[in-house]
Design an enzyme around this catalytic site. Sequence first.
Site, PDB file in Angstrom:
ATOM      1  CB  CYS A   1     -10.713 -25.584  14.199  1.00 39.44           C
ATOM      2  SG  CYS A   1     -11.213 -23.866  14.430  1.00 39.44           S
TER       3      CYS A   1
ATOM      4  CB  CYS B   1     -12.874 -24.086  11.141  1.00 35.48           C
ATOM      5  SG  CYS B   1     -11.295 -23.348  10.669  1.00 35.48           S
TER       6      CYS B   1
ATOM      7  N   GLY C   1      -0.720   6.371   1.586  1.00 35.08           N
ATOM      8  CA  GLY C   1      -1.694   7.473   1.543  1.00 35.08           C
ATOM      9  C   GLY C   1      -2.645   7.406   2.725  1.00 35.08           C
TER      10      GLY C   1
ATOM     11  CG  ASP D   1      -4.886   6.896  -2.457  1.00 33.66           C
ATOM     12  OD1 ASP D   1      -3.939   6.771  -1.653  1.00 33.66           O
ATOM     13  OD2 ASP D   1      -5.940   6.267  -2.332  1.00 33.66           O
TER      14      ASP D   1
ATOM     15  N   GLY E   1     -11.074   4.230  -0.330  1.00 35.66           N
ATOM     16  CA  GLY E   1     -11.982   5.161   0.339  1.00 35.66           C
ATOM     17  C   GLY E   1     -13.312   4.567   0.730  1.00 35.66           C
TER      18      GLY E   1
ATOM     19  CB  CYS F   1      -7.644 -23.557  10.709  1.00 35.18           C
ATOM     20  SG  CYS F   1      -8.042 -23.175  12.424  1.00 35.18           S
TER      21      CYS F   1
ATOM     22  CG  ASP G   1      -6.208  -4.913   2.385  1.00 34.45           C
ATOM     23  OD1 ASP G   1      -6.854  -4.281   1.533  1.00 34.45           O
ATOM     24  OD2 ASP G   1      -5.727  -4.383   3.398  1.00 34.45           O
TER      25      ASP G   1
ATOM     26  CG  ASP H   1      -2.019   1.004   1.102  1.00 35.28           C
ATOM     27  OD1 ASP H   1      -2.109   1.660   0.040  1.00 35.28           O
ATOM     28  OD2 ASP H   1      -2.776   1.162   2.066  1.00 35.28           O
ATOM     29  CB  SER H   2       0.580   4.373  -1.855  1.00 38.07           C
ATOM     30  OG  SER H   2      -0.600   4.937  -1.304  1.00 38.07           O
TER      31      SER H   2
HETATM   32 ZN   LIG Z   1     -10.287 -22.790  12.625  1.00 35.09          ZN
END
Ligand SMILES: [Zn+2]
Length: 381
Positions: free
Chosen positions: A315, A310, A94, A145, A222, A312, A272, A91-92
């Site tokens: 979990c 989930c 800004g 920006d 924005g 992951c 993001d 990211d810039s």
């Molecule tokens: Zn999880």
Amino acid sequence: MSFTFERIASVGAARAGIFTTPHGPVHTPAFMAVGTLATVKALDPLELRAIGCEMILANTYHLHLRPGDDLIKSLGGVHRFMAWDGPMLTDSGGFQVFSLESLRTVSEDGVEFRSHIDGSKHQFTPESVMRIERNLGADVIMQFDHVIPGQSDDAVARDASERSVRWLVRCKAEFDRLAADESVASQALFPIVQGGIHSALRQEASRAIQLAGDWKGYAIGGLSVGESKPDMYAMLEVVNEELPVARPRYLMGVGFPEDLLEGVRRGVDLFDCVAPTRMGRNGTAFTTDGRLNVRRAELRADPRPLDESCDCSTCMRFSRAYIRHLFVAEEILGLRLVSLHNVHFLVALMRRARAAIADGSFDGWSRDWLARYHSRPTPVP
Ligand SMILES: [Zn+2]
């Protein structure tokens, strides 16, 4: 190496595609984890890889101030510096400098500001930001920006949006000059569509940006800065009509599950947000039934995982009771486990959305998913 975007399938405005970068492909729609200071807070890049996170962010403002983009360049660029060899975006800055309300002065040339770390004076111009992002060396770099609050009136939004387009032209000139000068890995410069919550301004900005160059992708900035959700969704619909379908669209800073699905429905490919890691450190987990505060007393003896659907590594192994214990005892593993789960949750949600676009079921699937997510709202601290 070049940047390409291949659309595989679509349902209405929602698209499934592959965005190819010099550091590999990103299967879209995709959630990008935020590594502001060249670290996705508390997570190892190997863990991000393991959960299928394909692209991450770093931030120009923060890395310029500390440790310095020259230092990072001398150490091989941000990929090598943080040991992430996948696609990356910077990211810039800004958003950050315009957030320094009392510490900055804006002119047509750029923004003068004082560092939030030591008060030292700095200036960002479209040209200096391009040089910093070149030093950092991410695949995709953002234009500098003019960022404004979400509820800004038409005159303020117009001024900022038109300045952003003028700054884009200056960014591109410097970007092209640097690309011609140096034999470094190729980068793509993304313009940012501004215009607040004003349809006509969003439309004008989209058109002006396309006149300024042939871009590899487009960012929508924005939004999610204090405006209402209906306003945000309406702006996405306006921009969706204006931007070329054959290029990826990145909605900046938007990352709650409901916003991801509503964004995908309106033609967004990349997202993001710091929310999953910030909430993870605060002990709030995303679940398919809404948000869960892991400190709640009723979890004291709860043997279930954070989210039963989930897969992951948090979990698959740990109970709510254990994770609550870690937070109550202020053990560092707790915030790591919930951060990992939260990033996985959004990465997996986008993977699922992609599959639903590919098989044509996105509309029904996403409505069902959102209905369940909103059906049992869990109090959040
Ligand atoms: Zn999880």
